[in-house]
Design a protein around this motif. Structure first.
Motif, PDB file in Angstrom:
ATOM      1  N   TRP A  19      41.851  33.469  34.212  1.00  0.00           N
ATOM      2  CA  TRP A  19      40.568  32.755  34.116  1.00  0.00           C
ATOM      3  C   TRP A  19      39.912  32.937  32.750  1.00  0.00           C
ATOM      4  CZ3 TRP A  19      38.597  29.524  37.838  1.00  0.00           C
ATOM      5  CH2 TRP A  19      39.255  29.530  39.073  1.00  0.00           C
ATOM      6  N   HIS A  20      40.598  33.600  31.823  1.00  0.00           N
ATOM      7  CA  HIS A  20      40.080  33.802  30.466  1.00  0.00           C
ATOM      8  C   HIS A  20      41.264  33.997  29.531  1.00  0.00           C
ATOM      9  CE1 HIS A  20      37.058  34.982  27.442  1.00  0.00           C
ATOM     10  NE2 HIS A  20      37.975  35.836  27.020  1.00  0.00           N
ATOM     11  N   TYR A  21      41.142  33.462  28.299  1.00  0.00           N
ATOM     12  CA  TYR A  21      42.228  33.549  27.322  1.00  0.00           C
ATOM     13  C   TYR A  21      41.726  34.167  26.019  1.00  0.00           C
ATOM     14  CZ  TYR A  21      44.613  30.320  30.477  1.00  0.00           C
ATOM     15  OH  TYR A  21      45.183  29.750  31.581  1.00  0.00           O
ATOM     16  N   GLY A  22      42.615  34.848  25.334  1.00  0.00           N
ATOM     17  CA  GLY A  22      42.337  35.283  23.971  1.00  0.00           C
ATOM     18  C   GLY A  22      41.734  36.664  23.827  1.00  0.00           C
ATOM     19  N   ASP A  23      41.368  37.321  24.902  1.00  0.00           N
ATOM     20  CA  ASP A  23      40.826  38.676  24.846  1.00  0.00           C
ATOM     21  C   ASP A  23      41.496  39.512  25.933  1.00  0.00           C
ATOM     22  OD1 ASP A  23      38.444  38.339  22.894  1.00  0.00           O
ATOM     23  OD2 ASP A  23      38.075  36.769  24.387  1.00  0.00           O
ATOM     24  N   SER A  24      41.473  40.815  25.747  1.00  0.00           N
ATOM     25  CA  SER A  24      42.030  41.707  26.756  1.00  0.00           C
ATOM     26  C   SER A  24      41.207  41.621  28.037  1.00  0.00           C
ATOM     27  CB  SER A  24      42.044  43.147  26.242  1.00  0.00           C
ATOM     28  OG  SER A  24      42.599  44.011  27.217  1.00  0.00           O
ATOM     29  N   VAL A  25      41.888  41.492  29.153  1.00  0.00           N
ATOM     30  CA  VAL A  25      41.208  41.298  30.431  1.00  0.00           C
ATOM     31  C   VAL A  25      41.970  42.060  31.510  1.00  0.00           C
ATOM     32  CG1 VAL A  25      42.490  39.190  30.946  1.00  0.00           C
ATOM     33  CG2 VAL A  25      40.273  39.550  32.019  1.00  0.00           C
ATOM     34  N   THR A  26      41.249  42.491  32.525  1.00  0.00           N
ATOM     35  CA  THR A  26      41.841  43.125  33.696  1.00  0.00           C
ATOM     36  C   THR A  26      41.529  42.279  34.913  1.00  0.00           C
ATOM     37  OG1 THR A  26      41.592  45.342  32.755  1.00  0.00           O
ATOM     38  CG2 THR A  26      41.932  45.199  35.133  1.00  0.00           C
ATOM     39  N   VAL A  27      42.558  41.984  35.709  1.00  0.00           N
ATOM     40  CA  VAL A  27      42.412  41.154  36.901  1.00  0.00           C
ATOM     41  C   VAL A  27      42.986  41.901  38.100  1.00  0.00           C
ATOM     42  CG1 VAL A  27      42.988  38.942  37.994  1.00  0.00           C
ATOM     43  CG2 VAL A  27      42.607  39.058  35.520  1.00  0.00           C
ATOM     44  N   HIS A  28      42.262  41.853  39.218  1.00  0.00           N
ATOM     45  CA  HIS A  28      42.737  42.441  40.466  1.00  0.00           C
ATOM     46  C   HIS A  28      42.772  41.361  41.544  1.00  0.00           C
ATOM     47  CE1 HIS A  28      42.496  46.825  39.503  1.00  0.00           C
ATOM     48  NE2 HIS A  28      41.673  46.375  38.580  1.00  0.00           N
ATOM     49  N   LEU A  29      43.799  41.409  42.392  1.00  0.00           N
ATOM     50  CA  LEU A  29      43.924  40.531  43.553  1.00  0.00           C
ATOM     51  C   LEU A  29      43.964  41.401  44.804  1.00  0.00           C
ATOM     52  CD1 LEU A  29      44.528  37.621  44.727  1.00  0.00           C
ATOM     53  CD2 LEU A  29      46.947  38.293  44.609  1.00  0.00           C
ATOM     54  N   ASP A  30      43.208  40.979  45.840  1.00  0.00           N
ATOM     55  CA  ASP A  30      43.168  41.776  47.061  1.00  0.00           C
ATOM     56  C   ASP A  30      42.948  40.871  48.271  1.00  0.00           C
ATOM     57  OD1 ASP A  30      43.289  44.042  48.601  1.00  0.00           O
ATOM     58  OD2 ASP A  30      41.383  44.886  47.915  1.00  0.00           O
ATOM     59  N   ASN A  31      43.349  41.385  49.438  1.00  0.00           N
ATOM     60  CA  ASN A  31      43.057  40.778  50.747  1.00  0.00           C
ATOM     61  C   ASN A  31      43.371  39.282  50.797  1.00  0.00           C
ATOM     62  OD1 ASN A  31      42.224  43.250  51.696  1.00  0.00           O
ATOM     63  ND2 ASN A  31      40.062  42.878  51.306  1.00  0.00           N
ATOM     64  N   VAL A  32      44.645  38.955  50.673  1.00  0.00           N
ATOM     65  CA  VAL A  32      45.103  37.564  50.744  1.00  0.00           C
ATOM     66  C   VAL A  32      45.591  37.291  52.160  1.00  0.00           C
ATOM     67  CG1 VAL A  32      46.538  35.795  49.672  1.00  0.00           C
ATOM     68  CG2 VAL A  32      45.913  37.856  48.379  1.00  0.00           C
ATOM     69  N   ALA A  63      57.641  41.814  38.340  1.00  0.00           N
ATOM     70  CA  ALA A  63      57.001  42.553  39.421  1.00  0.00           C
ATOM     71  C   ALA A  63      55.512  42.717  39.157  1.00  0.00           C
ATOM     72  CB  ALA A  63      57.662  43.916  39.575  1.00  0.00           C
ATOM     73  N   ALA A  64      54.729  42.635  40.211  1.00  0.00           N
ATOM     74  CA  ALA A  64      53.291  42.848  40.103  1.00  0.00           C
ATOM     75  C   ALA A  64      52.992  44.336  40.208  1.00  0.00           C
ATOM     76  CB  ALA A  64      52.559  42.091  41.201  1.00  0.00           C
ATOM     77  N   ALA A  65      52.014  44.795  39.424  1.00  0.00           N
ATOM     78  CA  ALA A  65      51.631  46.203  39.447  1.00  0.00           C
ATOM     79  C   ALA A  65      50.689  46.477  40.605  1.00  0.00           C
ATOM     80  CB  ALA A  65      50.970  46.589  38.133  1.00  0.00           C
ATOM     81  N   HIS A  66      50.951  47.563  41.326  1.00  0.00           N
ATOM     82  CA  HIS A  66      50.077  47.976  42.415  1.00  0.00           C
ATOM     83  C   HIS A  66      49.094  49.026  41.904  1.00  0.00           C
ATOM     84  CE1 HIS A  66      49.052  50.544  45.990  1.00  0.00           C
ATOM     85  NE2 HIS A  66      48.687  49.340  46.400  1.00  0.00           N
ATOM     86  N   ASP A  67      47.811  48.828  42.228  1.00  0.00           N
ATOM     87  CA  ASP A  67      46.772  49.783  41.869  1.00  0.00           C
ATOM     88  C   ASP A  67      46.286  50.445  43.154  1.00  0.00           C
ATOM     89  OD1 ASP A  67      44.544  51.208  41.058  1.00  0.00           O
ATOM     90  OD2 ASP A  67      43.812  49.648  39.715  1.00  0.00           O
ATOM     91  N   PRO A  68      46.526  51.750  43.347  1.00  0.00           N
ATOM     92  CA  PRO A  68      46.146  52.401  44.593  1.00  0.00           C
ATOM     93  C   PRO A  68      44.662  52.710  44.720  1.00  0.00           C
ATOM     94  CG  PRO A  68      47.104  53.993  43.102  1.00  0.00           C
ATOM     95  CD  PRO A  68      47.240  52.659  42.433  1.00  0.00           C
ATOM     96  N   ALA A  69      43.896  52.531  43.643  1.00  0.00           N
ATOM     97  CA  ALA A  69      42.477  52.872  43.689  1.00  0.00           C
ATOM     98  C   ALA A  69      41.706  51.956  44.633  1.00  0.00           C
ATOM     99  CB  ALA A  69      41.875  52.795  42.283  1.00  0.00           C
ATOM    100  N   ALA A  70      40.645  52.499  45.221  1.00  0.00           N
ATOM    101  CA  ALA A  70      39.719  51.731  46.060  1.00  0.00           C
ATOM    102  C   ALA A  70      40.414  50.979  47.180  1.00  0.00           C
ATOM    103  CB  ALA A  70      38.901  50.758  45.198  1.00  0.00           C
ATOM    104  N   GLY A  71      41.435  51.610  47.762  1.00  0.00           N
ATOM    105  CA  GLY A  71      42.096  50.995  48.899  1.00  0.00           C
ATOM    106  C   GLY A  71      43.312  50.180  48.569  1.00  0.00           C
ATOM    107  N   GLY A  72      43.551  49.905  47.282  1.00  0.00           N
ATOM    108  CA  GLY A  72      44.746  49.187  46.872  1.00  0.00           C
ATOM    109  C   GLY A  72      44.497  47.749  46.496  1.00  0.00           C
ATOM    110  N   SER A  73      45.174  47.281  45.452  1.00  0.00           N
ATOM    111  CA  SER A  73      45.099  45.893  44.995  1.00  0.00           C
ATOM    112  C   SER A  73      46.270  45.650  44.049  1.00  0.00           C
ATOM    113  CB  SER A  73      43.776  45.620  44.265  1.00  0.00           C
ATOM    114  OG  SER A  73      43.692  46.368  43.056  1.00  0.00           O
ATOM    115  N   LEU A  74      46.458  44.386  43.647  1.00  0.00           N
ATOM    116  CA  LEU A  74      47.361  44.075  42.544  1.00  0.00           C
ATOM    117  C   LEU A  74      46.554  44.054  41.257  1.00  0.00           C
ATOM    118  CD1 LEU A  74      49.657  41.215  43.891  1.00  0.00           C
ATOM    119  CD2 LEU A  74      49.926  43.684  44.090  1.00  0.00           C
ATOM    120  N   ARG A  75      47.205  44.403  40.134  1.00  0.00           N
ATOM    121  CA  ARG A  75      46.480  44.485  38.869  1.00  0.00           C
ATOM    122  C   ARG A  75      47.298  43.883  37.738  1.00  0.00           C
ATOM    123  NH1 ARG A  75      46.805  49.492  38.143  1.00  0.00           N
ATOM    124  NH2 ARG A  75      48.293  49.490  36.401  1.00  0.00           N
ATOM    125  N   ILE A  76      46.629  43.109  36.896  1.00  0.00           N
ATOM    126  CA  ILE A  76      47.190  42.637  35.630  1.00  0.00           C
ATOM    127  C   ILE A  76      46.236  43.059  34.521  1.00  0.00           C
ATOM    128  CG2 ILE A  76      47.908  40.665  34.244  1.00  0.00           C
ATOM    129  CD1 ILE A  76      48.361  39.083  36.736  1.00  0.00           C
TER     130      ILE A  76
END
Length: 229
Positions: free
Chosen positions: A178-191, A53-66
């Protein structure tokens, strides 16, 4: 991530007059059935990859977050409501916004479209996300620019190949890693994807182009009253 800071970008990406004619995911209140999958893009994706399951982030109007460290190819995967008979999307656009805290330049294909017998990939040239802001992707759902089953060395897809995949669309995958080997945060929105999907076996779609139009009526009129013999 301030919503007002990207309003102009969202408006530029969404063509006027499309409205409800498109399949859209804004993630305002939920993940809307999107999942996270992993696969290496070097061949046709013959079956559904294992999904979480993808995590939902309600901040700033909502997005998916990894959040985490990517060690393999990781993708956002569209839900079943996006799939099926999508021939009406042919020649349209697939659009989305991506936010990443780190990127290492082009990592390969930005998107994969899985059909029954082939998978189409595109690297979306020039569309590499800029760290710490939303970046827009908008590849055309037509040739050229897509390759069959291998994003680097596959045969270039034709419009016929794209039409075949869209007529029985079984997977839409948007690259997250889009990046490997370090901690990263990714958001997806408005598809969103142009064109309204029709149910499998839609009654009235006599020419199987994904839409019930006057062309289907002409076919019926020309054959009205005939019997198999």
């Amino acid at each position: 991530m301030q919503r007002h800071a990207i309003t102009f970008l969202c408006a530029a990406l969404i063509p006027s007059g499309l409205g409800r004619a498109n399949t859209q995911s804004a993630f305002d209140t939920s993940a809307e059935g999107w999942t996270i999958v992993e696969f290496i893009p070097i061949d046709h994706i013959a079956s559904d990859p294992p999904a979480t399951a993808a995590a939902h982030d309600p901040a700033a109007g909502g997005s998916l977050r990894i959040e985490g460290t990517f060690n393999t190819w990781t993708w956002f995967s569209a839900p079943p409501s996006w799939l099926g008979k999508r021939a009406s999307a042919m020649g349209g656009d697939l659009n989305w916004l991506l936010w990443t805290t780190l990127q290492s330049g082009p990592q390969g294909p930005a998107v994969a479209l899985r059909g029954k017998s082939m998978t189409l990939y595109t690297e979306a040239p020039g569309e590499v996300p800029t760290p710490n802001q939303y970046s827009g992707f908008s590849p055309d759902l037509r040739s050229p620019g897509w390759r069959i089953n291998d994003p680097a060395n596959g045969v270039p897809a034709t419009d016929g190949d794209m039409a075949e995949v869209l007529s029985d669309l079984r997977g839409v995958y948007l690259l997250a890693s889009w990046h490997y080997g370090d901690s990263v945060t990714v958001h997806l929105d408005n598809v969103f994807m142009s064109g309204t999907p029709l149910p499998q076996g839609c009654e009235g779609d006599l020419n199987d182009d994904g839409s019930v139009t006057a062309e289907d009526f002409v076919i019926l009129a020309r054959n009205f009253g005939c019997t198999a013999g």
